[in-house]
Design an enzyme around this catalytic site. Structure first.
Site, short mmCIF file in Angstrom:
data_model
loop_
_atom_site.label_atom_id
_atom_site.label_comp_id
_atom_site.label_asym_id
_atom_site.label_seq_id
_atom_site.Cartn_x
_atom_site.Cartn_y
_atom_site.Cartn_z
N GLU A 65 3.27 -5.37 7.52
CA GLU A 65 2.37 -4.34 8.07
C GLU A 65 2.53 -4.14 9.57
OE1 GLU A 65 1.58 -6.43 5.72
OE2 GLU A 65 0.23 -5.53 4.27
N GLY A 100 0.50 -5.14 0.81
CA GLY A 100 -0.54 -5.19 -0.21
C GLY A 100 -0.04 -5.80 -1.52
N GLU A 132 -0.22 -9.44 -0.92
CA GLU A 132 -1.65 -9.77 -0.83
C GLU A 132 -2.29 -9.81 -2.22
OE1 GLU A 132 -2.32 -6.64 2.15
OE2 GLU A 132 -3.32 -8.20 3.31
N ALA A 152 0.86 -1.19 0.00
CA ALA A 152 0.00 0.00 0.00
C ALA A 152 0.89 1.24 0.00
CB ALA A 152 -0.86 -0.02 1.26
#
Ligand code: COA
Length: 701
Positions: A125, A102, A105, A64
């Site tokens: 994270e 992310g 992911e 992210a």
């Protein structure tokens, strides 16, 4: 916008979605939209039988975009990782560089994951006070089982591709240097017709292994290091949820927790620390593109505790290093200590025996200056005595090849005076390591008034090469780190004069998040160091606030752990600190002799007296233009002094508890009570009046 950040192309029967968002292909606004669009377009394109998701410029997706946490996010009709998973055409994630957070992911949404062997994957994270909120906590346990998923999600570590392959996180790896896109397209063709498509949401076996004992054991394991933090525990709970619930309920739970965590002070502080560390690399007065001196070999002068530790830093980074001592005896002793340090790591299991031998072999002991003349960099690390240091730099000037980096590990002495012993002060800078040098990550880079931009930038780069967190400062007594810490060191002893005990002060600071209390740290480092520094400062400054209790303790032979007694008492072979009667007695005598009435000192007062005194000093350092910015103070405290990272650093923490106005008002009241040492800095007053917060404070502003 999504058109620019995410490109679509077709190779035969394979649709390729390429994320191109420099520098690290983070999932900034536009990227998720672009990936979603790609999945939809290729599912609707008849000629496409399989899809590849890849990143441009040799990087997959670093996660992210951290700058956007805590902010409103665009609502998409569907999350791209869910769309990838639901795709009716199989999708292959093709990973080079990093697939983190992310990014990984997104790869877990894909049906196959292939990577180059030098890639790294992971869910870091937790290191930002978050949990993986893009399905990672629910998909990874289904893919590799809860035990391995717990380890990865709770540690946040980056896993090298070969290990990730072994763990089941990747389906195939290609040798580094392969044409990843071509390999991935080839792979996609080979699986294009396989049915059923392997969707992680349908994998049900692994999560059956999640027993209550597994999660309880993990909670116990992290209890000490995760104290005061929420995210590591939420990460454990998330894997537990994955083992107990349907995936859609689990994904919703995960999303709700992410929205909660991103607004905690813990996550704000950790995100701030991430960027502060990168900001510290930027030197406003050194032009971009300044050449960096290449480093292929090094030398260290002095093989004491610091010199030996610095030599280990080079050896650990694969750089051959020569260590110089005047006498063979000192050299043998120093090398034996280095070896013993390595052997401890082998015994602990953190270093393989053959790797230890390779590292040790990179350290060459020498006794002659001529032997180091051709080294690219030399770091002087002898004891703190200006005459000795100047003599060494005169010799270095005489023998070192032109352009060599001449660095001093001094922790406080005037770098300009040291440089004046040479005819090339532009090549001299400070490279201040923290003890133990091979462990502590801070490298404080000190620019003298004549240090060139090239030497400063090269010393910063050297720090990176040897795995340190470098941060720069100007020249003053104690530089940024130790000067900003000095009032803390005095205040902790002054608190004893008013009735606090070393054990009370240590408990407050350990509860705050330090790994050890400051008195126990003093005992570990040796109380002789502080004594010598105080004597030097007292001689230079008639108004210097002396610390009679600390001085007496030292004069009684309490040097710390090495003499079995310092602020605390130690049993032979045991490092556990125990309260010492002698110290209690000293405190009592001091109070009686000075008519001080003992009073109850609250934990809050202890914490604020220690830390606010240093905030005030840091403001003076900023005001004098010696530090570039407040965030550099934070980097130094995080990496040099063990300040808890989840509090962001000294200055960020001060913002969290009220900012300059609160600090100024408290310091002003202590100024009334205690006098001069608590005079608030002008800079602090200005910050308080202008409403600027510490974290935005810059040199001289
Ligand atoms: N979001 C926003 N910016 C990011 C970013 C992210 N996820 N990852 C890196 N950046 C920025 C850095 O701030 C830096 O910006 P700058 O040049 O303006 O200072 C730039 O990208 C390069 O990053 P840097 O860390 O200096 O590069 P590197 O090659 O040493 O390391 C990574 C690359 C990906 C390993 C490292 O940047 C990293 O760990 N990033 C965060 C990964 C992460 O935690 N992802 C999960 C997010 S939830």
């Amino acid at each position: 916008m999504s058109q620019d950040l995410v490109r679509l192309s077709i190779s035969g029967a394979v649709g390729i979605i390429t994320v191109d968002n420099p520098p690290v292909n983070a999932l900034s606004p536009g990227v998720p939209e672009g990936i979603l669009n790609g999945v939809q377009v290729f599912n609707a394109t008849d000629d496409v039988k399989a899809i590849v998701l890849i990143g441009a410029n040799g990087k997959f997706i670093a996660g992210a975009d951290i700058r956007f946490f805590g902010k409103e996010r665009a609502k998409l009709p569907m999350r791209p990782q869910d769309a990838l998973e639901q795709s009716n055409k199989p999708v292959v994630a093709a990973i080079s560089g990093f697939a983190l957070g992310g990014g990984y992911e997104m790869a877990l949404g894909c049906h196959y994951r292939v990577a180059l062997s030098n890639a790294r994957v992971g869910l870091p994270e937790v290191t930002l006070g978050l949990l993986p909120g893009g399905g990672g906590t629910q998909r990874l346990p289904r893919l590799i089982g809860p035990a391995k998923a717990l380890d990865l999600i709770v540690s946040g570590r980056h896993v090298p591709a070969p290990e990730a392959y072994g763990l089941g996180m990747l389906n195939k790896i290609f040798p580094a240097g392969s044409d990843l896109q071509a390999e991935a397209v080839h792979y996609a063709n080979s699986i294009a017709d396989l049915r059923p498509i392997p969707r992680i949401r349908n994998m049900k076996d692994e999560v059956k292994k999640g027993t209550p004992e597994l999660f309880e054991a993990k909670r116990k394991e992290i209890a000490r290091r995760a104290r005061n933090q929420e995210a590591p525990y939420v990460c454990i709970e998330a894997v537990e949820v994955a083992c107990k619930t349907q995936i859609d309920d689990g994904l919703k739970w995960e999303g709700d927790k992410l929205r909660y965590l991103e607004n905690t002070d813990e996550s704000r502080a950790l995100r701030y620390a991430f960027f502060a560390e990168r900001e510290a690399q930027k030197l406003p007065d050194v032009p971009k593109g300044t050449p960096i001196k290449p480093i292929t070999n090094a030398a260290v002068i002095g093989c004491g505790t610091m010199g030996g530790g610095i030599a280990m830093c080079f050896a650990d980074a694969g750089i051959p290093v020569k260590v110089l001592e005047a006498s063979q005896e000192a050299l043998d002793k120093g090398m034996a200590k280095v070896r013993a340090n390595y052997e401890t790591s082998v015994k602990r299991g953190s270093l393989a025996a053959d790797e230890m031998e390779r590292r040790f072999a990179r350290i060459e002991p020498v006794t002659e200056y001529d032997a180091i003349a051709q080294q690219d960099v030399v770091i002087e690390a002898v004891f703190e005595n200006m005459d000795v240091k100047k003599e060494i730099f005169t010799k270095l000037d005489a023998v070192m090849k032109p352009g060599a980096m001449l660095l001093s590990n001094t922790s406080a002495l005037d770098i300009d005076e040291i440089a004046s012993a040479t005819k090339r002060p532009q090549d001299v800078a400070g490279a201040h390591f923290f003890s133990p040098a091979n462990v502590m990550k801070l490298l404080e880079v000190v620019k003298g008034k004549e240090s060139s931009g090239e030497i400063v930038a090269s010393t910063m780069a050297l720090g990176k090469i040897i795995g340190k967190a470098p941060a720069a400062t100007g020249n003053c007594d104690g530089f940024l780190a130790n000067r900003s810490r000095a009032p803390f060191n005095s205040e902790m002893v002054i608190l004893l004069e008013e009735g606090a005990t070393p054990q009370q002060v240590d408990k407050v600071m350990v509860d705050f998040g330090y790994p050890m209390g400051p008195f126990a740290v003093g005992d570990l480092a040796g109380l002789d160091i502080g004594y010598a520094g105080r004597a030097r400062r007292a001689a230079a400054d008639p108004n210097y606030r002396t610390l009679p209790i600390a001085d007496k303790l030292y004069e009684m032979g309490h040097y710390g752990q090495k003499t079995g007694a310092g602020w605390f008492k130690y049993e032979p072979g045991d490092r556990t600190p125990h309260p010492h009667d002698v110290v209690d007695q000293l405190i009592k005598e001091h109070m009686e002799a000075n008519n001080i009435e003992s009073r109850e000192i609250t934990d809050d007062e202890i914490l604020k007296r220690l830390l606010f005194s240093s905030v005030n000093e840091a403001c003076k350092i900023l005001e004098e233009g010696i530090a570039y910015r407040a965030s550099d103070v934070d980097i130094m405290w995080l990496y040099g002094f063990g300040f808890p990272r989840y509090r962001g650093g000294l200055m960020f923490w001060a913002d969290l508890i009220g900012g300059p106005q609160e600090v100024y008002s408290q310091i002003s009241s202590w100024h009334q009570r205690y006098g001069e040492r608590w005079r608030p800095s002008e800079y602090l007053r200005k910050l308080a009046e202008s409403g600027t917060i510490f974290k935005d404070a810059k040199a001289g502003s």
